[in-house]
Design a protein around this motif. Structure first.
Motif, PDB file in Angstrom:
ATOM      1  N   ALA A  96       8.578  -3.403   0.266  1.00 15.87           N
ATOM      2  CA  ALA A  96       9.965  -3.112   0.638  1.00 15.87           C
ATOM      3  C   ALA A  96      10.007  -2.111   1.792  1.00 15.87           C
ATOM      4  CB  ALA A  96      10.728  -2.578  -0.568  1.00 15.87           C
TER       5      ALA A  96
ATOM      6  N   CYS B 163       7.616  -1.747   4.066  1.00 16.47           N
ATOM      7  CA  CYS B 163       7.167  -2.526   5.229  1.00 16.47           C
ATOM      8  C   CYS B 163       8.352  -3.256   5.847  1.00 16.47           C
ATOM      9  CB  CYS B 163       6.089  -3.539   4.833  1.00 16.47           C
ATOM     10  SG  CYS B 163       4.466  -2.848   4.516  1.00 16.47           S
ATOM     11  N   ASP B 164       9.136  -3.898   5.014  1.00 14.24           N
ATOM     12  CA  ASP B 164      10.310  -4.637   5.487  1.00 14.24           C
ATOM     13  C   ASP B 164      11.304  -3.692   6.167  1.00 14.24           C
ATOM     14  OD1 ASP B 164      11.960  -7.039   5.691  1.00 14.24           O
ATOM     15  OD2 ASP B 164      13.231  -6.070   4.178  1.00 14.24           O
TER      16      ASP B 164
ATOM     17  N   GLU C 121       5.617  -6.571   9.501  1.00  8.46           N
ATOM     18  CA  GLU C 121       5.605  -7.876   8.849  1.00  8.46           C
ATOM     19  C   GLU C 121       4.356  -8.086   8.008  1.00  8.46           C
ATOM     20  OE1 GLU C 121       6.675 -11.240  11.221  1.00  8.46           O
ATOM     21  OE2 GLU C 121       7.974 -10.010  12.495  1.00  8.46           O
TER      22      GLU C 121
ATOM     23  N   THR D 212       4.819 -11.999   2.269  1.00  9.00           N
ATOM     24  CA  THR D 212       5.399 -11.612   0.981  1.00  9.00           C
ATOM     25  C   THR D 212       5.027 -12.587  -0.133  1.00  9.00           C
ATOM     26  OG1 THR D 212       7.465 -12.718   1.579  1.00  9.00           O
ATOM     27  CG2 THR D 212       7.323 -10.343   2.001  1.00  9.00           C
TER      28      THR D 212
END
Length: 91
Positions: free
Chosen positions: A34, A36-37, A42, A45
């Protein structure tokens, strides 16, 4: 009063839509994904990469480290790193 590491972790968790933790604990793979997002790093996932890879990617995206090589960040986030992440998520 300065923020503790636990305070910073919980602030980051809230910022990325995760729940706070009662006990002191490092981030789960899902929480790291989360983050990273949220910072624009990128990852796949469908198959989450190792924690060290996600930690390195987060710090690299924020300019804290020079490379996203996992062996550069083979430890839980340190306080200064948590502060950098929290600052980025506050913006």
């Amino acid at each position: 009063m300065p923020e503790t590491v636990d305070d910073l972790r919980d602030e980051i968790r809230r910022a990325v839509g995760r729940h706070e933790r009662i006990e002191s604990t490092a981030f789960t793979k899902e929480a790291l994904a989360a983050i990273c997002d949220a910072v624009g790093y990128e990852i796949d996932t469908n198959h989450l990469p190792p924690k060290s890879e996600m930690r390195a990617g987060i710090l690299w995206t924020l300019g804290v480290v020079e490379t996203d090589a996992p062996d550069e960040v083979d430890h839980p986030f340190r306080k200064a790193e948590l502060e950098a992440i929290a600052d980025a998520l506050r913006e």
